[in-house]
Design a protein around this motif. Structure first.
Motif, mmCIF file in Angstrom:
data_model
loop_
_atom_site.group_PDB
_atom_site.id
_atom_site.type_symbol
_atom_site.label_atom_id
_atom_site.label_comp_id
_atom_site.label_asym_id
_atom_site.label_seq_id
_atom_site.Cartn_x
_atom_site.Cartn_y
_atom_site.Cartn_z
ATOM 1 N N ARG A 93 0.836 -1.209 0.002
ATOM 2 C CA ARG A 93 -0.168 0.139 0.101
ATOM 3 C C ARG A 93 1.046 1.335 0.094
ATOM 4 O O ARG A 93 1.888 1.051 -0.083
ATOM 5 C CB ARG A 93 -0.978 0.075 1.143
ATOM 6 N N ASP A 95 2.125 3.245 2.382
ATOM 7 C CA ASP A 95 3.404 3.300 3.399
ATOM 8 C C ASP A 95 4.225 2.135 3.348
ATOM 9 O O ASP A 95 5.234 2.271 3.938
ATOM 10 C CB ASP A 95 2.557 3.540 4.772
ATOM 11 N N LYS A 96 3.721 0.768 2.962
ATOM 12 C CA LYS A 96 4.678 -0.180 3.182
ATOM 13 C C LYS A 96 4.402 -1.285 2.247
ATOM 14 O O LYS A 96 3.372 -1.526 1.793
ATOM 15 C CB LYS A 96 4.476 -0.778 4.587
ATOM 16 N N ILE A 97 5.667 -2.222 1.869
ATOM 17 C CA ILE A 97 5.428 -3.323 1.238
ATOM 18 C C ILE A 97 5.698 -4.423 1.913
ATOM 19 O O ILE A 97 6.510 -4.527 3.005
ATOM 20 C CB ILE A 97 6.617 -3.111 0.001
ATOM 21 N N TYR B 35 16.637 -5.174 5.330
ATOM 22 C CA TYR B 35 15.627 -6.452 5.594
ATOM 23 C C TYR B 35 16.628 -7.260 6.098
ATOM 24 O O TYR B 35 18.100 -7.465 5.893
ATOM 25 C CB TYR B 35 15.473 -6.769 4.178
ATOM 26 N N ILE B 45 11.375 -6.568 6.648
ATOM 27 C CA ILE B 45 11.800 -5.220 6.895
ATOM 28 C C ILE B 45 12.415 -4.878 8.392
ATOM 29 O O ILE B 45 11.416 -5.477 9.188
ATOM 30 C CB ILE B 45 10.740 -4.220 6.343
ATOM 31 N N ILE B 56 10.679 4.016 8.968
ATOM 32 C CA ILE B 56 10.199 2.625 9.605
ATOM 33 C C ILE B 56 11.094 2.018 10.668
ATOM 34 O O ILE B 56 12.405 2.064 10.098
ATOM 35 C CB ILE B 56 9.688 1.357 8.181
ATOM 36 N N GLY B 97 9.995 5.934 -1.748
ATOM 37 C CA GLY B 97 9.944 5.224 -0.335
ATOM 38 C C GLY B 97 8.372 5.183 -0.253
ATOM 39 O O GLY B 97 7.776 5.918 -0.847
ATOM 40 N N GLY B 98 8.018 4.272 0.610
ATOM 41 C CA GLY B 98 6.661 4.357 1.106
ATOM 42 C C GLY B 98 5.555 3.428 0.402
ATOM 43 O O GLY B 98 4.483 3.626 0.280
ATOM 44 N N GLY B 99 6.152 2.483 -0.494
ATOM 45 C CA GLY B 99 5.280 1.294 -1.123
ATOM 46 C C GLY B 99 4.873 1.790 -2.255
ATOM 47 O O GLY B 99 5.550 2.670 -3.020
ATOM 48 N N GLY B 100 3.636 1.539 -2.734
ATOM 49 C CA GLY B 100 3.122 2.041 -3.960
ATOM 50 C C GLY B 100 3.820 1.124 -5.132
ATOM 51 O O GLY B 100 4.355 0.241 -4.987
ATOM 52 N N GLN B 104 11.959 -1.411 -5.553
ATOM 53 C CA GLN B 104 13.019 -1.405 -4.543
ATOM 54 C C GLN B 104 14.073 -2.407 -5.199
ATOM 55 O O GLN B 104 14.026 -3.333 -5.804
ATOM 56 C CB GLN B 104 12.914 -2.322 -3.163
#
Lengths: 109, 115
Positions: A93, A95-97, B35, B45, B56, B97-100, B104
């Motif tokens: 989503r 904020d995080k994978i 990780y 992570i 994070i 950063g932050g997904g989506g 990576q």
């Protein structure tokens, strides 16, 4: 229930077969769905990604997402020995994978 | 020309020692990650930094301390090493950063063995 679940395998199939790799997730907030491939003793690398439900094709690879059942699939056509690797599904989503544990695939020549 | 590099590649040490792993990325990305991949291959992570700021911080023992001197580097220092710390540690970076849909890029990993 874990956020992401994958059968760890190993899955062994003969060269040329169609491979189906699957993943389930529990968080309906996931909107983006990635597949990473990890060769032995290497870091993961992005293979494919999709956004929301539906199919996406890239060469021999097809990624499929069914958000209603929270089910993600990766199909590999005409599998090759070079496809032997661990495949990690990675729903995420904003904020995080989250990475699944991965399915180890072995293509037999 | 390596995008994400880590040193050392292998690290064998005794319980109780303190060790560091270094990571550098030359992709110009804003975000870097650490990780841990254990013996069961579960990739989890530990930390992420965005432009030197901690974003994070998962439930990790405070023996693990990340340090980001600049946005191209993220080092991991581990105090009082324990047997359970044995794993492969991967550094990664991403553009935002932050997904989506933010891909990576992973380094080659550092295989840590604690005896």
């Amino acid at each position: 229930q874990k956020e992401v679940e994958q059968d760890p395998g190993p899955l062994s199939v003969p060269e040329g077969a169609i491979v189906s790799l699957n993943c389930t997730y529990s968080n309906s907030a996931f909107q983006y769905f990635m597949w990473y491939r990890q060769y032995s003793r290497k870091g993961p690398e992005l293979l494919m990604y999709t956004y929301s439900s539906g199919n996406k094709e890239d060469g021999r690879f097809t990624a499929q997402v069914d958000k209603s059942s929270k089910y993600i699939s990766l199909f590999i056509r005409d599998s090759q020995p070079s496809d032997s690797a661990t495949y990690l599904c990675a729903p995420n989503r904003d904020d995080k994978i989250i990475f699944g544990k991965g399915t180890r695939l072995h293509i037999l020549p | 020309d390596t995008a994400v590099s880590q040193t050392p590649k292998y690290l064998v040490t005794q319980m109780g020692n303190d060790k560091s792993i270094k990571c550098e990325q030359n992709l110009g990305h804003d975000t870097m990650y650490w990780y841990k991949q254990d013996s069961k291959k579960f990739l989890k992570i530990m930390f992420s930094y965005n432009n030197k700021e901690l974003i994070i911080n998962e439930t990790v023992p405070n023996r693990f301390s990340p340090k980001s001197p600049d946005k191209a580097h993220l080092n991991l220092h581990i105090n009082s090493l324990e047997l359970g710390d044995s794993a492969v540690y991967f550094c990664a970076s991403s553009e935002k950063g932050g997904g989506g849909l933010d891909e990576q890029f992973f380094g080659p990993g550092t295989r840590l063995t604690v005896l």
